[in-house]
Write an enzyme that holds these catalytic residues in place. Structure first.
Site, PDB file in Angstrom:
ATOM      1  N   HIS A 228       0.818  -1.215   0.000  1.00 39.83           N
ATOM      2  CA  HIS A 228       0.000   0.000   0.000  1.00 39.83           C
ATOM      3  C   HIS A 228       0.851   1.264   0.000  1.00 39.83           C
ATOM      4  CE1 HIS A 228       0.197  -0.187   4.568  1.00 39.83           C
ATOM      5  NE2 HIS A 228       0.221   1.122   4.421  1.00 39.83           N
TER       6      HIS A 228
ATOM      7  N   ASP B 289       1.214  -7.759   2.246  1.00 43.42           N
ATOM      8  CA  ASP B 289       1.309  -6.315   2.001  1.00 43.42           C
ATOM      9  C   ASP B 289       2.766  -5.890   1.846  1.00 43.42           C
ATOM     10  OD1 ASP B 289       0.896  -3.610   1.810  1.00 43.42           O
ATOM     11  OD2 ASP B 289      -0.371  -3.448   3.573  1.00 43.42           O
TER      12      ASP B 289
ATOM     13  N   SER C  25       3.920   2.147   8.499  1.00 42.07           N
ATOM     14  CA  SER C  25       3.681   1.221   7.398  1.00 42.07           C
ATOM     15  C   SER C  25       4.990   0.949   6.663  1.00 42.07           C
ATOM     16  CB  SER C  25       2.662   1.816   6.417  1.00 42.07           C
ATOM     17  OG  SER C  25       1.391   1.868   6.988  1.00 42.07           O
TER      18      SER C  25
END
Length: 722
Positions: free
Chosen positions: A83, A219, A645
């Site tokens: 992402h 991810d 992240s």
């Protein structure tokens, strides 16, 4: 003293006494190093941060200003979240080469794809510059004068502190203005896309599973840093070569087990752990409900069109994911703050602090802090609500309004700085809008506009609304704007912005889309922003003094960590499951079986590639499986937030075991209140990353770059020898 202990009860529960917090890596020696050692860490503080020798910090760059990444080879190979690289993957995608759907793998350096504007920034060193920044500050100054002097001092520190020509000095505040640190950074600007799994792996579960545990998402994405021939930062050039890092992370093939030590290193964005109870009440009862309602409406419309049209799905994939991310986070945050009784606990802490202030005779210095918080937060509430509606409607969710607002700013540039500044800004805007309109749908945006303008007219306090919003027929207004405004396609906007400044301004004033934004912006900047900024400045001064009181009056061993501010931080904890509700316990590791249990053929969120199904059926996991299973995700007690992240999850010896990508639903309130019983971060098991690279994609060229290790097996061998 018994009452005062309540102030830190949420950080002093026996099982979690050494967990929670986002710590400055240059200040780990002492309490933090002891805590990490007690949790099982085998490294030293200098292994994590060292100015004179290679250390973990040299393998953890800030990715594109918003995420974290890690260097995993001696050729500058960079790992981050799918992402985090999503918009780059999207920009390289088309209906003919849909890398979002099919994935992308460069089998040689020549196949790696450049990404103009993408950066990777390394932190070189950190220095405390509090004395320099606070020089000349007196208590007699007004809050505005203090801030002005601080800004002048910061500018001087940035300008005069030593650095190399290709480096940059940055000063950031900590503990709400009680400490200032200098960061010397170097930023690489040639970052190329190397690999990405299909979204059915990298985004498996999509928005339904976002912020949810159990999770089964691969991810991750891969990039590479390129440098000039001196190994220094440089703009993109075909002559650039792969970057040789000071340090890269070896990768553990031994996996994780419950209670294993975990260290997450990265750039957490923003937290507000020390807000007073009235501020938390305002978030729960006023601010979050407004944000959620706006994004509820926008996302429902976008989702409808994305499911019906493959072209719109590609155009809106990144935008939808960005909007949905915090929409769902705010919902979980409200739930968690309510469930954990954060407001009640903070009120207990405030009672205890008041007792300690009185006991120490500090009433004159700190006695008015809490009453003033009550006063200012009560005053600011309607302004905060109006501000959120303006930001969410004009700047974040309606693309026509966002673009029109950029031209509103362009007109201000002309009025304040003259024709030449207007020309420069206009030319840059016209160039940037071309890419923006590539992913624009008039039909989608029109429906979002109508829904959000109706909410705006209904819910913004009446005293802050433009006159035309009273008794507005939103359907008529929408039809007029989307039929007659130039902001509905790129060619029209480009034509609108053609000509000298006076000509452009005249054309803008006649455009109904611009007229709408001008009314909204004028009302906001005349009626909302000045008072909001005045009250926010007063609140900031109170927060600084409140933090000073906590630092002065707390026990010496209190774990008071600074709020996140997008600077490099360490958070440590353990692999651990949790119990979110009565009779429910979540184990800390998920496996590929869970993917197949969720699998829905052809579904937007839960489809699975055929090759992955085949590998699962054959149990063809290579060296990456464990006990006949393929681990995918795991959770720990690391205190993370947005910006973490892509952060590396590192084991006790400094090896990579995973990468952070999310938090659990029940613990999303940890930006405001960290509850050690509920707060868990979610990480991709590095073995799943390797499995996808190797067995699924066949990217042996990338696997061969890596340093794969077996720390647990080696430890077992050494124990046997003893």
């Amino acid at each position: 003293m018994k009452l005062f202990r309540l102030l830190f009860i949420f950080l002093s529960l026996p099982l979690f006494a050494q967990q929670g917090g986002m710590w400055i890596p240059s200040l780990l020696e002492g309490m933090n190093e002891t805590e990490m050692t007690n949790l099982g860490m085998k490294m030293t503080a200098k292994d994590i941060y060292d100015v004179n020798n290679a250390s973990l910090k040299d393998a953890v760059p800030h990715f594109n200003g918003g995420c974290t990444s890690e260097v995993i080879s001696n050729q500058g190979l960079l790992l981050t979240n799918h992402h985090c690289g999503y918009s780059q993957i999207q920009r390289h995608s088309s209906l003919e080469n849909d890398y979002l759907q099919d994935g992308f793998w460069a089998m040689s350096l020549k196949e790696e794809l450049p990404n103009p504007g993408v950066t990777a920034s390394f932190m070189v060193r950190i220095e405390d510059v509090t004395n320099q920044v606070m020089n000349g500050i007196t208590e007699a100054m007004t809050e505005a004068d203090k801030q002005k002097k601080i800004e002048e001092n910061i500018a001087n520190v940035v300008q005069t502190s030593p650095k190399e020509a290709w480096q940059e000095n940055r000063v950031r505040t900590f503990y709400e203005g009680n400490q200032y640190m200098l960061f010397v950074v170097e930023t690489f600007k040639d970052i190329r896309l190397v690999g990405a799994p299909p979204s059915s792996i990298g985004k498996f579960g999509s928005d339904t599973d976002n912020w949810i545990w159990p999770r089964h998402t691969g991810d991750f994405s891969l990039f590479r840093i390129y440098a000039d021939k001196n190994n220094r930062p440089a703009e993109y050039s075909a002559d650039n070569v792969p970057y040789t890092p000071k340090h890269f992370l070896p990768i553990s093939l031994d996996g994780v087990a419950e209670n294993d030590f975990t260290l997450v290193f990265g750039y957490p964005g923003t937290t507000d752990e020390y807000l007073p109870s009235i501020a938390i009440e305002q978030v729960v009862n006023t601010i979050n409900p407004a944000r959620i309602a706006i994004r509820d409406a926008a996302l429902a419309i976008q989702d409808k069109y994305m499911r019906a049209d493959p072209q719109i799905k590609i155009q809106y994939a990144s935008k939808y994911a960005r909007i949905a991310n915090y929409w769902k986070k705010w919902k979980g945050e409200t739930l968690g703050l309510t469930k954990s009784n954060a407001v009640g606990i903070k009120k207990q802490q405030e009672t205890a602090l008041t007792s300690e202030i009185n006991k120490k005779g500090k009433q004159q210095e700190f006695g008015q802090l809490l009453p003033k918080f009550e006063q200012y937060y009560s005053e600011i509430e309607p302004y905060s609500l109006a501000r959120e509606y303006f930001l969410e409607t004009v700047l974040r969710n309606v693309e026509l309004l966002k673009t029109a607002y950029q031209t509103y700013q362009l007109k201000q540039v002309y009025e304040n700085r003259g024709a030449q500044s207007f020309e420069d800004r206009r030319n840059n805007l016209v160039t940037s809008l071309e890419g923006q309109y590539k992913d624009y749908s008039k039909q989608v945006d029109k429906e979002v506009f109508e829904a959000l303008i109706a909410l705006y007219a209904k819910n913004v306090p009446a005293q802050f609304l433009p006159a035309s919003f009273k008794n507005m027929n939103t359907e008529t207004v929408t039809e007029n704007i989307y039929k007659n405004s130039a902001f509905v396609d790129y060619a029209s906007v480009k034509n609108l912005l053609t000509g000298d400044a006076e000509t452009v301004v005249a054309k803008l004033n006649g455009d109904p889309g611009y007229q709408m934004v001008k009314e909204m912006a004028d009302a906001y900047f005349d009626k909302v922003a000045p008072k909001y900024e005045e009250l926010e400045l007063n609140i900031s001064g109170l927060e600084r003094d409140y933090m000073k009181a906590l630092l002065e009056l707390s026990p010496k061993d209190a774990r008071i960590f600074p709020n996140a501010n997008s600077t490099l931080r360490v958070t440590y904890g353990k692999v651990a499951g949790y119990s979110p509700a009565d009779a429910i316990y979540y184990e800390p590791v998920t496996h590929l079986e869970g993917v197949m249990q969720k699998y829905v053929p052809g579904d937007y969120e839960f489809d699975v590639p055929k090759k992955l199904i085949d590998l699962y059926k054959a149990k063809d996991y290579g060296q990456y499986g464990e006990d006949g299973k393929m681990p995918i995700n795991f959770i720990g007690t690391n205190h993370t937030t947005g910006g973490n992240s892509g952060s590396p999850a590192i084991d006790a010896e400094g090896n990579l075991i995973g990468l952070n990508f999310d938090r659990v639903w029940e613990g999303t309130m940890s930006d405001l209140y960290y509850d050690p019983a509920l707060s868990r971060n979610i990480m991709v098991d590095i073995r799943y990353v390797l499995f996808i690279m190797d067995k699924y994609a066949g990217a042996k060229n990338l696997i061969n770059e890596l340093k794969l290790v077996h720390p647990k097996k080696e430890m077992g061998k050494s124990k046997k020898k003893k």
